[in-house]
Design an enzyme around this catalytic site. Sequence first.
Site, PDB file in Angstrom:
ATOM      1  N   HIS A  17       7.725  -2.981   8.231  1.00 56.93           N
ATOM      2  CA  HIS A  17       7.357  -4.302   8.753  1.00 56.93           C
ATOM      3  C   HIS A  17       8.436  -4.812   9.717  1.00 56.93           C
ATOM      4  O   HIS A  17       8.122  -5.330  10.792  1.00 56.93           O
ATOM      5  CB  HIS A  17       7.231  -5.324   7.614  1.00 56.93           C
ATOM      6  CG  HIS A  17       6.107  -5.068   6.651  1.00 56.93           C
ATOM      7  ND1 HIS A  17       6.283  -5.057   5.290  1.00 56.93           N
ATOM      8  CD2 HIS A  17       4.789  -4.835   6.845  1.00 56.93           C
ATOM      9  CE1 HIS A  17       5.128  -4.835   4.689  1.00 56.93           C
ATOM     10  NE2 HIS A  17       4.199  -4.684   5.620  1.00 56.93           N
ATOM     11  N   LYS A  41      -5.087  -9.514  -4.389  1.00 57.41           N
ATOM     12  CA  LYS A  41      -3.993  -8.633  -4.788  1.00 57.41           C
ATOM     13  C   LYS A  41      -3.197  -9.320  -5.902  1.00 57.41           C
ATOM     14  O   LYS A  41      -3.052 -10.536  -5.900  1.00 57.41           O
ATOM     15  CB  LYS A  41      -3.071  -8.368  -3.595  1.00 57.41           C
ATOM     16  CG  LYS A  41      -3.705  -7.479  -2.537  1.00 57.41           C
ATOM     17  CD  LYS A  41      -2.696  -6.986  -1.516  1.00 57.41           C
ATOM     18  CE  LYS A  41      -3.352  -6.078  -0.493  1.00 57.41           C
ATOM     19  NZ  LYS A  41      -2.417  -5.543   0.506  1.00 57.41           N
ATOM     20  N   ARG A  89       0.054   2.784  11.345  1.00 57.68           N
ATOM     21  CA  ARG A  89       0.939   3.850  10.868  1.00 57.68           C
ATOM     22  C   ARG A  89       0.312   5.221  11.084  1.00 57.68           C
ATOM     23  O   ARG A  89       0.902   6.123  11.612  1.00 57.68           O
ATOM     24  CB  ARG A  89       1.253   3.650   9.380  1.00 57.68           C
ATOM     25  CG  ARG A  89       2.102   2.423   9.108  1.00 57.68           C
ATOM     26  CD  ARG A  89       1.992   1.987   7.686  1.00 57.68           C
ATOM     27  NE  ARG A  89       0.642   1.553   7.372  1.00 57.68           N
ATOM     28  CZ  ARG A  89       0.232   1.204   6.183  1.00 57.68           C
ATOM     29  NH1 ARG A  89       1.038   1.270   5.174  1.00 57.68           N
ATOM     30  NH2 ARG A  89      -1.021   0.815   6.006  1.00 57.68           N
ATOM     31  N   SER A 127       3.828  -1.059   0.928  1.00 54.88           N
ATOM     32  CA  SER A 127       4.508  -1.836  -0.115  1.00 54.88           C
ATOM     33  C   SER A 127       4.140  -1.288  -1.495  1.00 54.88           C
ATOM     34  O   SER A 127       4.999  -1.185  -2.375  1.00 54.88           O
ATOM     35  CB  SER A 127       4.124  -3.309  -0.009  1.00 54.88           C
ATOM     36  OG  SER A 127       4.556  -3.825   1.225  1.00 54.88           O
TER      37      SER A 127
HETATM   38  N1  COA Z   1       5.081  -0.323   7.954  1.00 55.10           N
HETATM   39  C1  COA Z   1       4.973  -0.121   6.652  1.00 55.10           C
HETATM   40  N2  COA Z   1       3.975  -0.580   5.899  1.00 55.10           N
HETATM   41  C2  COA Z   1       3.051  -1.340   6.488  1.00 55.10           C
HETATM   42  C3  COA Z   1       3.107  -1.617   7.857  1.00 55.10           C
HETATM   43  C4  COA Z   1       4.188  -1.079   8.602  1.00 55.10           C
HETATM   44  N3  COA Z   1       4.312  -1.275   9.902  1.00 55.10           N
HETATM   45  N4  COA Z   1       2.040  -2.363   8.171  1.00 55.10           N
HETATM   46  C5  COA Z   1       1.341  -2.568   7.048  1.00 55.10           C
HETATM   47  N5  COA Z   1       1.936  -1.940   6.016  1.00 55.10           N
HETATM   48  C6  COA Z   1       1.431  -1.845   4.651  1.00 55.10           C
HETATM   49  C7  COA Z   1       1.676  -3.051   3.823  1.00 55.10           C
HETATM   50  O1  COA Z   1       2.916  -2.956   3.180  1.00 55.10           O
HETATM   51  C8  COA Z   1       0.507  -3.031   2.866  1.00 55.10           C
HETATM   52  O2  COA Z   1       0.759  -2.215   1.808  1.00 55.10           O
HETATM   53  P1  COA Z   1       0.012  -2.422   0.432  1.00 55.10           P
HETATM   54  O3  COA Z   1      -1.451  -2.419   0.727  1.00 55.10           O
HETATM   55  O4  COA Z   1       0.481  -1.255  -0.307  1.00 55.10           O
HETATM   56  O5  COA Z   1       0.466  -3.731  -0.085  1.00 55.10           O
HETATM   57  C9  COA Z   1      -0.605  -2.385   3.647  1.00 55.10           C
HETATM   58  O6  COA Z   1       0.010  -1.720   4.695  1.00 55.10           O
HETATM   59  C10 COA Z   1      -1.636  -3.374   4.152  1.00 55.10           C
HETATM   60  O7  COA Z   1      -0.985  -4.444   4.644  1.00 55.10           O
HETATM   61  P2  COA Z   1      -0.921  -5.868   5.111  1.00 55.10           P
HETATM   62  O8  COA Z   1      -0.204  -5.834   6.409  1.00 55.10           O
HETATM   63  O9  COA Z   1      -0.324  -6.737   4.075  1.00 55.10           O
HETATM   64  O10 COA Z   1      -2.347  -6.272   5.426  1.00 55.10           O
HETATM   65  P3  COA Z   1      -3.495  -6.594   4.487  1.00 55.10           P
HETATM   66  O11 COA Z   1      -4.470  -5.524   4.721  1.00 55.10           O
HETATM   67  O12 COA Z   1      -3.102  -6.894   3.096  1.00 55.10           O
HETATM   68  O13 COA Z   1      -3.963  -7.975   5.097  1.00 55.10           O
HETATM   69  C11 COA Z   1      -4.751  -9.493   6.796  1.00 55.10           C
HETATM   70  C12 COA Z   1      -4.498  -8.074   6.332  1.00 55.10           C
HETATM   71  C13 COA Z   1      -3.844 -10.498   6.135  1.00 55.10           C
HETATM   72  C14 COA Z   1      -4.460  -9.494   8.280  1.00 55.10           C
HETATM   73  C15 COA Z   1      -6.233  -9.808   6.551  1.00 55.10           C
HETATM   74  O14 COA Z   1      -6.546  -9.577   5.204  1.00 55.10           O
HETATM   75  C16 COA Z   1      -6.623 -11.224   6.926  1.00 55.10           C
HETATM   76  O15 COA Z   1      -6.619 -11.590   8.071  1.00 55.10           O
HETATM   77  N6  COA Z   1      -6.990 -12.057   5.931  1.00 55.10           N
HETATM   78  C17 COA Z   1      -7.355 -13.446   6.128  1.00 55.10           C
HETATM   79  C18 COA Z   1      -8.836 -13.682   5.905  1.00 55.10           C
HETATM   80  C19 COA Z   1      -9.621 -13.274   7.114  1.00 55.10           C
HETATM   81  O16 COA Z   1      -9.437 -13.779   8.200  1.00 55.10           O
HETATM   82  N7  COA Z   1     -10.540 -12.319   6.899  1.00 55.10           N
HETATM   83  C20 COA Z   1     -11.365 -11.775   7.940  1.00 55.10           C
HETATM   84  C21 COA Z   1     -10.661 -10.671   8.655  1.00 55.10           C
HETATM   85  S1  COA Z   1     -11.657  -9.973   9.900  1.00 55.10           S
END
Ligand code: COA
Length: 161
Positions: A17, A41, A89, A127
């Site tokens: 991140h 989560k 990634r 994560s």
């Molecule tokens: N390097 C290492 N790990 C990374 C990374 C990077 N560059 N980018 C993402 N990750 C990992 C995270 O650690 C996470 O790991 P985990 O799933 O094991 O916890 C995983 O990739 C997914 O990560 P995250 O970046 O937290 O995204 P998410 O998928 O949980 O959430 C949102 C994405 C918040 C953007 C999305 O859910 C959202 O916009 N929600 C709001 C509601 C909404 O608008 N919904 C409609 C969307 S169209």
Amino acid sequence: MRRAIYPGTFDPITNGHLDIIERSARLFDEVIIALLMNIEKSPMFSIQERVEMIQEVNRWSHVKVDTFQGLLVHYAASQKAQVIVRGIRAVSDYEYELQMALMNRRLEPQLETMFMMSAEEYSHLSSSLIKEVFLLGGSITGLVPDAVEQRMQSKVGKVKG
Ligand code: COA
């Protein structure tokens, strides 16, 4: 003023991140790291702890930390942000990210999603994987900031008593 939002769960923030944050900080006047208050989560760290950890490792004055709930596009509009930054990634991230980007574009056509490639050394990180390895006694040194590793150690210490 070019303002970008970097949204996620950040449970906890990893060096992957931070790599994306560093790249974004070079491109935008302001970057907001936006933590989703995600009811689906079950996090290791509370939202407050996650915000604190990010603040501890944030070394850029134009990078802010905030929390949001509800739709990301609504939050982005409230912050007058033009761009959503997401890290990619591996190819496996692409399909999910494409779906989200296209849905967000449909909801808010003015808002652009920008994808950045993670640094190679972090392209296998998540994560969840870090938490799993840590809880089973493996080394996570170099994968998360030192401050985060210390927090994880004290959290597990508390649980184990
Ligand atoms: N390097 C290492 N790990 C990374 C990374 C990077 N560059 N980018 C993402 N990750 C990992 C995270 O650690 C996470 O790991 P985990 O799933 O094991 O916890 C995983 O990739 C997914 O990560 P995250 O970046 O937290 O995204 P998410 O998928 O949980 O959430 C949102 C994405 C918040 C953007 C999305 O859910 C959202 O916009 N929600 C709001 C509601 C909404 O608008 N919904 C409609 C969307 S169209």
